[in-house]
Write a protein that holds these residues in place. Sequence first.
Motif, short mmCIF file in Angstrom:
data_model
loop_
_atom_site.label_atom_id
_atom_site.label_comp_id
_atom_site.label_asym_id
_atom_site.label_seq_id
_atom_site.Cartn_x
_atom_site.Cartn_y
_atom_site.Cartn_z
N PHE A 100 -50.57 -44.93 -3.41
CA PHE A 100 -50.96 -44.30 -2.14
C PHE A 100 -50.58 -42.82 -2.15
O PHE A 100 -51.38 -41.94 -1.79
CB PHE A 100 -50.25 -45.03 -0.99
N ALA A 101 -49.35 -42.56 -2.59
CA ALA A 101 -48.87 -41.18 -2.62
C ALA A 101 -49.62 -40.37 -3.68
O ALA A 101 -49.95 -39.20 -3.45
CB ALA A 101 -47.37 -41.16 -2.90
N PHE A 111 -52.67 -40.90 -4.74
CA PHE A 111 -54.01 -40.66 -4.21
C PHE A 111 -53.99 -39.49 -3.21
O PHE A 111 -54.83 -38.59 -3.27
CB PHE A 111 -54.54 -41.93 -3.54
N ASN A 112 -53.01 -39.52 -2.31
CA ASN A 112 -52.91 -38.47 -1.29
C ASN A 112 -52.66 -37.10 -1.90
O ASN A 112 -53.21 -36.10 -1.45
CB ASN A 112 -51.80 -38.80 -0.30
N GLN A 162 -43.56 -38.07 3.19
CA GLN A 162 -43.74 -39.53 3.33
C GLN A 162 -44.95 -40.04 2.55
O GLN A 162 -45.77 -40.78 3.07
CB GLN A 162 -43.91 -39.90 4.80
N GLY A 163 -45.05 -39.60 1.32
CA GLY A 163 -46.16 -40.07 0.47
C GLY A 163 -47.52 -39.63 0.96
O GLY A 163 -48.53 -40.26 0.67
N GLY A 164 -47.57 -38.56 1.70
CA GLY A 164 -48.86 -38.03 2.16
C GLY A 164 -49.37 -38.68 3.43
O GLY A 164 -50.55 -38.56 3.75
N LEU A 189 -51.19 -36.37 5.94
CA LEU A 189 -52.55 -36.02 5.50
C LEU A 189 -53.51 -37.16 5.81
O LEU A 189 -54.61 -36.95 6.33
CB LEU A 189 -52.55 -35.74 3.99
N MET A 190 -53.07 -38.39 5.52
CA MET A 190 -53.91 -39.56 5.77
C MET A 190 -54.17 -39.72 7.26
O MET A 190 -55.30 -40.03 7.67
CB MET A 190 -53.20 -40.80 5.21
#
Lengths: 104, 448
Positions: free
Chosen positions: A21-22, A24-25, B409-411, B414-415
């Motif tokens: 997930f990270a 990908f982001n 926080q792992g993006g 953004l999400m």
Amino acid sequence: MKDICKQKKSLRHYWKNYDWFAKFNLGLFVVILVVTIYLIIRDPGNLSNQPYGAGDYYYTDVEGFEKVFFGKGLGTNYPILFFSLFISWGLICWYFLKWIEKKK
Amino acid sequence: MSDRVTASKFQWSDLVKKEDWWAIWLGFFIIIATLIGKLSGAYTLKAAKPHKGWGTGDYPTLFSAYSGILPKLLFLLVFLGVIFAIGIKVMGGNVPKFARAFPVLFILTTIAYTFANHYIIKNYLGYAFWCLGIGLLISNTIKTPEWLKPAIKTEYYIKTGLVLLGAEILFSNIVKFGMYGLGIAWGVTPIVVIFMWLFGTRVLKMVSKPMVMIIATATSVCGVSAAIAAAAACKAKKEDLTFAIGLTLIFTVLMMVTMPIFVKAVGMDEMIGGAWMGGTIDATGAVVLAGEVLGPIGAQVAAMVKMIQNVLIGVIAFAIAVFWVTRVERDKDGPAVSASEIWHRFPKFILGFLAASVVFSFLVEPSLGTDVTKSILSLTKGFRGWCFALAFMSIGLESNFKEMAQLVQGGKPLMLYIVGQSFNLALTLLVAWLLLSGIIFPVPQLTV
């Protein structure tokens, strides 16, 4: 040189511990950033000829806002109905938000 | 926004001892001084800035950006320095240290404004970007010097700026596009805020709830201005605001450039396209710019829809402040929060923010007329811009990348933005099409 190797190792370790997930982001963010910079440089919409821009955060920041925002509009013939709808919809959403937060 | 605001019992001395109240006094002092100057004609109180659009035309060089404004900048430095120092003195702060540091903060902010006002850059990256960028660069390389820190008063500047912003929120603007505007702007906005709040807190399970609320408000209302108001209302940390603003700045550029191209490419009706862009692109200037690309009708509709969203800032900031006090900060196992407790915890400067809006909407504009009101706002907006710019510079100067990295926080931010904005795009397009295509209501007749 040793420091650089250490940093590389630490980066690899960090990357391995990152979940999909990270990763990908992060990839998505890089793509978005590159596209944004490309758009700024290439100016495909030929936007730089205009006096307005993304740096005008609020309507009064816009050059000549008096003309841009205070021109002809529609208005309303039913101000009471208009403001009743405005307040009612706000209250409905407000109570819904409070309700879902309470439910949690 | 270095620390969260904590609740305390109200005392009359708070009126002169607390920053929230000083923000109100200073905001109203600037408004009243500007008003008196304008009405009497005795003087013009205006905040100078490096000339916008330098690099071409009348201001071809960097130095010409300052042509004729240096004395005005000096006056502004003294004016802002003195009024902020008075508040600091009464609140028990160290004025000599502040007085030594403030000019440097002011100069750094002037440099940021100079970059932002370049004739190409102004279309894409405003002062928020440059202030945060310069501040972050200093704090993460040479480190912010200790002697500069007494001038770093993020909350003080933001709250004063927000009280000034309140004057610019004119409720008469809400009827500008009739029921169509109300449906597109007000119908969609709260739904998107609630959707993003649920998505951020329940699905993504983001640690920082203020960050969720700031991103939701920036996405659905109007970008940077809404983010500032929401951050102050929910007592956010400075890093939360920095993230939200960073995201909104990037996506504003993307949407501003690509949306008009898309609207034209698919042959979308100009009015629907304008309403769609007005309801979704974050920054107001970017909406006007994108609207201009569509055509006169598209530009008019886009501007009117965005104008309504601009008005919503006041209502939404107030709602967030109450929601935070009564729901988010509340002890889950404790009793319901009483009215007096709400008052104790409530960020008081929001009252000044709303009061300024009410005074200008229902007193100044009806009694002095729209033209005079606009000319007063064209003066107060400069001071509001400076207050926000000083605040952004302060945020940059007290932020470091290590602390900010913990909030990535792992993006998830953004999400949250991407999913929320996608929902906003879909819903706004649907409502704009339902209202403006003629299938339910007659298509409005606009003249340009």
